[in-house]
Design a protein around this motif. Sequence first.
Motif, PDB file in Angstrom:
ATOM      1  N   SER A 106      25.056 -14.571  28.403  1.00 50.98           N
ATOM      2  CA  SER A 106      23.538 -15.197  28.586  1.00 50.98           C
ATOM      3  C   SER A 106      22.568 -13.920  28.178  1.00 50.98           C
ATOM      4  O   SER A 106      22.552 -13.100  28.894  1.00 50.98           O
ATOM      5  CB  SER A 106      23.495 -15.912  30.119  1.00 50.98           C
ATOM      6  N   GLY A 107      21.590 -14.526  27.417  1.00 47.73           N
ATOM      7  CA  GLY A 107      20.414 -13.662  27.077  1.00 47.73           C
ATOM      8  C   GLY A 107      20.704 -12.431  26.260  1.00 47.73           C
ATOM      9  O   GLY A 107      19.993 -11.544  26.059  1.00 47.73           O
ATOM     10  N   CYS A 108      22.000 -12.621  25.636  1.00 46.29           N
ATOM     11  CA  CYS A 108      22.391 -11.139  24.721  1.00 46.29           C
ATOM     12  C   CYS A 108      21.926 -11.392  23.399  1.00 46.29           C
ATOM     13  O   CYS A 108      21.723 -10.553  22.591  1.00 46.29           O
ATOM     14  CB  CYS A 108      23.833 -11.122  24.835  1.00 46.29           C
ATOM     15  N   GLY A 109      21.366 -12.568  22.794  1.00 48.66           N
ATOM     16  CA  GLY A 109      20.805 -12.426  21.537  1.00 48.66           C
ATOM     17  C   GLY A 109      21.495 -13.418  20.585  1.00 48.66           C
ATOM     18  O   GLY A 109      21.251 -13.551  19.549  1.00 48.66           O
ATOM     19  N   LYS A 110      22.281 -14.554  21.122  1.00 48.06           N
ATOM     20  CA  LYS A 110      23.165 -15.457  20.165  1.00 48.06           C
ATOM     21  C   LYS A 110      22.132 -16.533  19.617  1.00 48.06           C
ATOM     22  O   LYS A 110      21.953 -16.355  18.468  1.00 48.06           O
ATOM     23  CB  LYS A 110      24.011 -16.116  21.158  1.00 48.06           C
ATOM     24  N   THR A 111      21.227 -17.151  20.328  1.00 48.78           N
ATOM     25  CA  THR A 111      20.369 -17.867  19.647  1.00 48.78           C
ATOM     26  C   THR A 111      19.272 -17.069  18.573  1.00 48.78           C
ATOM     27  O   THR A 111      19.174 -17.408  17.858  1.00 48.78           O
ATOM     28  CB  THR A 111      19.520 -18.506  20.801  1.00 48.78           C
ATOM     29  N   GLN A 112      18.982 -15.815  19.044  1.00 49.00           N
ATOM     30  CA  GLN A 112      18.374 -14.837  17.949  1.00 49.00           C
ATOM     31  C   GLN A 112      18.947 -14.902  17.010  1.00 49.00           C
ATOM     32  O   GLN A 112      18.334 -14.942  15.805  1.00 49.00           O
ATOM     33  CB  GLN A 112      17.815 -13.518  18.947  1.00 49.00           C
ATOM     34  N   GLU A 140      21.211 -26.876  23.807  1.00 49.89           N
ATOM     35  CA  GLU A 140      20.933 -26.294  25.044  1.00 49.89           C
ATOM     36  C   GLU A 140      19.304 -26.237  25.298  1.00 49.89           C
ATOM     37  O   GLU A 140      18.853 -25.596  25.898  1.00 49.89           O
ATOM     38  CB  GLU A 140      21.398 -24.770  24.791  1.00 49.89           C
ATOM     39  N   GLU A 150       7.599 -16.707  14.181  1.00 51.03           N
ATOM     40  CA  GLU A 150       7.196 -15.296  14.696  1.00 51.03           C
ATOM     41  C   GLU A 150       8.334 -14.198  13.807  1.00 51.03           C
ATOM     42  O   GLU A 150       7.867 -13.163  13.267  1.00 51.03           O
ATOM     43  CB  GLU A 150       7.176 -15.042  16.196  1.00 51.03           C
ATOM     44  N   ARG A 301      22.273  -3.043  22.867  1.00 54.84           N
ATOM     45  CA  ARG A 301      23.160  -4.035  22.885  1.00 54.84           C
ATOM     46  C   ARG A 301      24.246  -3.956  21.720  1.00 54.84           C
ATOM     47  O   ARG A 301      23.943  -3.105  20.999  1.00 54.84           O
ATOM     48  CB  ARG A 301      22.564  -5.760  22.433  1.00 54.84           C
TER      49      ARG A 301
HETATM   50  N1  LIG Z   1       9.719 -12.081  20.827  1.00 57.49           N
HETATM   51  C1  LIG Z   1      10.886 -11.306  21.128  1.00 57.49           C
HETATM   52  N2  LIG Z   1      10.811  -9.859  21.303  1.00 57.49           N
HETATM   53  C2  LIG Z   1      11.916  -9.148  21.721  1.00 57.49           C
HETATM   54  N3  LIG Z   1      12.849  -9.579  22.180  1.00 57.49           N
HETATM   55  C3  LIG Z   1      12.959 -11.042  22.419  1.00 57.49           C
HETATM   56  C4  LIG Z   1      11.895 -11.933  21.822  1.00 57.49           C
HETATM   57  N4  LIG Z   1      12.334 -13.179  22.191  1.00 57.49           N
HETATM   58  C5  LIG Z   1      13.626 -12.877  22.896  1.00 57.49           C
HETATM   59  N5  LIG Z   1      13.946 -11.692  22.967  1.00 57.49           N
HETATM   60  C6  LIG Z   1      15.212 -11.198  23.403  1.00 57.49           C
HETATM   61  O1  LIG Z   1      16.100 -12.222  23.235  1.00 57.49           O
HETATM   62  C7  LIG Z   1      16.844 -12.536  24.728  1.00 57.49           C
HETATM   63  C8  LIG Z   1      17.220 -13.910  24.533  1.00 57.49           C
HETATM   64  O2  LIG Z   1      18.247 -14.064  23.515  1.00 57.49           O
HETATM   65  P1  LIG Z   1      18.846 -15.377  23.230  1.00 57.49           P
HETATM   66  O3  LIG Z   1      17.936 -16.603  23.811  1.00 57.49           O
HETATM   67  O4  LIG Z   1      19.436 -15.284  21.864  1.00 57.49           O
HETATM   68  O5  LIG Z   1      20.132 -15.416  24.080  1.00 57.49           O
HETATM   69  P2  LIG Z   1      21.578 -16.244  24.400  1.00 57.49           P
HETATM   70  O6  LIG Z   1      22.597 -15.103  23.965  1.00 57.49           O
HETATM   71  O7  LIG Z   1      21.242 -17.468  23.018  1.00 57.49           O
HETATM   72  O8  LIG Z   1      21.582 -16.656  25.591  1.00 57.49           O
HETATM   73  P3  LIG Z   1      22.166 -18.128  26.307  1.00 57.49           P
HETATM   74  O9  LIG Z   1      23.460 -18.090  26.045  1.00 57.49           O
HETATM   75  O10 LIG Z   1      21.678 -17.964  27.755  1.00 57.49           O
HETATM   76  O11 LIG Z   1      21.198 -19.198  25.577  1.00 57.49           O
HETATM   77  C9  LIG Z   1      15.717 -12.178  25.746  1.00 57.49           C
HETATM   78  O12 LIG Z   1      16.316 -11.847  26.581  1.00 57.49           O
HETATM   79  C10 LIG Z   1      14.909 -10.983  25.274  1.00 57.49           C
HETATM   80  O13 LIG Z   1      15.708  -9.984  25.235  1.00 57.49           O
END
Ligand SMILES: Nc1ncnc2c1ncn2[C@@H]1O[C@H](COP(=O)(O)OP(=O)(O)OP(=O)(O)O)[C@@H](O)[C@H]1O
Length: 380
Positions: A106-112, A140, A150, A301
């Motif tokens: 979670s929060g590692c950047g998959k959605t990013q 989700e 952005e 990461r």
């Molecule tokens: N504008 C931003 N600038 C820098 N980092 C950001 C920005 N927006 C989000 N992040 C980083 O992206 C992380 C969230 O990543 P993401 O939403 O892709 O997680 P995920 O892997 O999809 O998690 P999950 O499985 O819980 O959905 C945040 O914890 C933060 O570190």
Amino acid sequence: MASKKLRRAGVSQELCERLRRHHVESCKDLLSLTPLEVMRLAGLGHRRAVALLRSVSGHCAPPVTTLLELWKPTAESFFSTSLPALDDLLRGGLPLGTITEVAGPSGCGKTQMCLMLSILATLPRSLGGLDAGVVYIDTESAFSAERLVEMAQARFPQHFSSRERVLQMAGRVHVFRELTCQDVLNRLDRLEEDIISTKAGVVILDSVASVVRKEFDTTLPGNLTTRSNLLSLEASTLKYLAHQFNIPVVLTNQITTHPGGGGSGVPGEVDSGFVTAALGNTWSHTVNTRLIVQYADAHQRQIVIAKSPVAAYAVLNYTIQKEGICLGGEYDRLPRAKGTTKATTRSQSGEARDPGPQPIRVRTGFNYNLSKPVEADGDS
Ligand SMILES: Nc1ncnc2c1ncn2[C@@H]1O[C@H](COP(=O)(O)OP(=O)(O)OP(=O)(O)O)[C@@H](O)[C@H]1O
């Protein structure tokens, strides 16, 4: 594939309408009927009914392709991720016509990563994009329009300096919020039409795991089988569509932990066990390319190429910035960690068995993601 709609299999509009009144819409529906039933429902004579069955069957049969036809290692076979080192390792980017999974905590950047790929798909080809639409299935409620804009403006400041271009890009990303397994299945059922109507060049499903893991408690009898059947159905539909339209399908998945035993031998490090993509062994074989994202330390990461038909196992460091995923420095083509080779193991009866999803050994000393609880899905 048999779930193809009849009108995409060369059947006339009028005949499709007539058959639809009898709930015969897909090739599978029609091919399940006897010639006699087709005669009755379609109002055709015997010869024409048999010809219709033959023709629809021909449309469903997978075409034979020669190596010569497949062997065109050009940029057109890949979707560039805009991350040069990753593209380099993957021989151009995410392969078209196949499924790529991005798995991680979670929060590692998959959605990013998904947001970034969405932007890239809409870019003109001169900028490395696909000049196409995007079908983004969000299970989700994690999709953020503000973050996407952005990221687009920060990553391609020149291109998105004009408001018109931003609006054009935003209009090409089609977001479908599907929050239950049934909603996802219904969406996949209509996906063929969605891809055509939105001129999609990429399909994103973020995430495949969340709804499934929420709805199926695999400790209850029967649930694991039902879940496997559902995942197989989803996988076969997505594979068919990826292949049919020659587009990349990108999925995100969660991870699951397997308790380890013992230390790594490095002072200060404790071997916590294995992290693998969730959803079990069958699913693990379904995806063509698997990228695992993980925490390396408090700032860095890593993207691990954990499975690819064309690339070796490799690890790249990245950070998440305003402009999305940014790679840093050199990358390592690492040999697989000890104990993680893709070997066939033997059961007690001496029968060869598949060892299941290939684990990545993690170290709790560096891997604070494991301090966050990750539920085991008991499905390896
Ligand atoms: N504008 C931003 N600038 C820098 N980092 C950001 C920005 N927006 C989000 N992040 C980083 O992206 C992380 C969230 O990543 P993401 O939403 O892709 O997680 P995920 O892997 O999809 O998690 P999950 O499985 O819980 O959905 C945040 O914890 C933060 O570190």
